[in-house]
Motif scaffolding. Structure first.
Motif, PDB file in Angstrom:
ATOM      1  N   PHE A  43       0.767  -1.331   0.049  1.00 44.82           N
ATOM      2  CA  PHE A  43      -0.031  -0.005  -0.006  1.00 44.82           C
ATOM      3  C   PHE A  43       1.037   1.419  -0.073  1.00 44.82           C
ATOM      4  O   PHE A  43       0.727   2.097  -0.814  1.00 44.82           O
ATOM      5  CB  PHE A  43      -0.540   0.058   1.250  1.00 44.82           C
ATOM      6  N   VAL A  44       1.955   1.291   0.852  1.00 47.80           N
ATOM      7  CA  VAL A  44       2.834   2.561   0.921  1.00 47.80           C
ATOM      8  C   VAL A  44       3.446   2.648  -0.265  1.00 47.80           C
ATOM      9  O   VAL A  44       3.600   3.822  -0.798  1.00 47.80           O
ATOM     10  CB  VAL A  44       3.941   2.169   2.134  1.00 47.80           C
ATOM     11  N   ALA A  45       4.061   1.478  -1.189  1.00 46.01           N
ATOM     12  CA  ALA A  45       4.644   1.543  -2.227  1.00 46.01           C
ATOM     13  C   ALA A  45       3.646   2.055  -3.358  1.00 46.01           C
ATOM     14  O   ALA A  45       4.162   2.924  -4.056  1.00 46.01           O
ATOM     15  CB  ALA A  45       5.327   0.312  -2.645  1.00 46.01           C
ATOM     16  N   GLY A  46       2.621   1.539  -3.150  1.00 45.92           N
ATOM     17  CA  GLY A  46       1.502   2.234  -4.241  1.00 45.92           C
ATOM     18  C   GLY A  46       1.296   3.537  -4.253  1.00 45.92           C
ATOM     19  O   GLY A  46       0.699   4.305  -5.093  1.00 45.92           O
ATOM     20  N   LEU A  47       1.343   4.185  -2.953  1.00 44.43           N
ATOM     21  CA  LEU A  47       1.228   5.616  -2.790  1.00 44.43           C
ATOM     22  C   LEU A  47       2.456   6.444  -3.166  1.00 44.43           C
ATOM     23  O   LEU A  47       2.660   7.294  -3.902  1.00 44.43           O
ATOM     24  CB  LEU A  47       0.950   5.965  -1.434  1.00 44.43           C
ATOM     25  N   ILE A  48       3.884   5.950  -2.853  1.00 44.70           N
ATOM     26  CA  ILE A  48       4.922   6.720  -3.120  1.00 44.70           C
ATOM     27  C   ILE A  48       5.908   6.661  -4.485  1.00 44.70           C
ATOM     28  O   ILE A  48       6.048   7.384  -5.178  1.00 44.70           O
ATOM     29  CB  ILE A  48       5.841   6.043  -1.950  1.00 44.70           C
ATOM     30  N   LEU A  49       5.582   5.333  -4.950  1.00 44.06           N
ATOM     31  CA  LEU A  49       6.360   5.157  -6.093  1.00 44.06           C
ATOM     32  C   LEU A  49       5.978   6.004  -7.405  1.00 44.06           C
ATOM     33  O   LEU A  49       6.565   6.241  -8.007  1.00 44.06           O
ATOM     34  CB  LEU A  49       6.680   3.370  -6.242  1.00 44.06           C
ATOM     35  N   PRO A  50       4.465   5.652  -7.676  1.00 44.12           N
ATOM     36  CA  PRO A  50       4.133   6.466  -8.810  1.00 44.12           C
ATOM     37  C   PRO A  50       4.359   8.077  -8.600  1.00 44.12           C
ATOM     38  O   PRO A  50       4.567   8.566  -9.754  1.00 44.12           O
ATOM     39  CB  PRO A  50       2.507   6.378  -8.771  1.00 44.12           C
TER      40      PRO A  50
END
Length: 84
Positions: A43-50
């Protein structure tokens, strides 16, 4: 969401949490902790990486890499908070 999707999510979370705990030495969780860490990490990577313009391929391996990156970020944040 079908039962297959839930099982895949749990497996990806467990593998990602385990890999993240290997990358970030000194912080380790058991199976359920690794699952939770991997799922929240995804979830965190889905928010940060894009927002950073990073894109990881799809599929099972891509999901594991994505969730592992997020879990490593979470473990670093936990380590920083524990030191404070």
């Amino acid at each position: 969401m079908g039962i297959e999707s839930v099982l895949i999510m749990l497996v990806v979370g467990a593998v990602a949490g385990w890999l993240a705990s290997l990358i970030v030495k000194g912080i380790g969780f058991r199976l359920l902790g690794n699952m939770a860490l991997g799922i929240v990490g995804a979830f965190v990577a889905g928010l940060i990486l894009p927002r950073l313009g990073l894109s990881i391929g799809g599929g099972f391996v891509g999901a594991i890499i994505h969730a592992t990156i997020g879990a490593v970020i979470l473990l670093f944040l936990i380590r920083i908070i524990k030191r404070a």
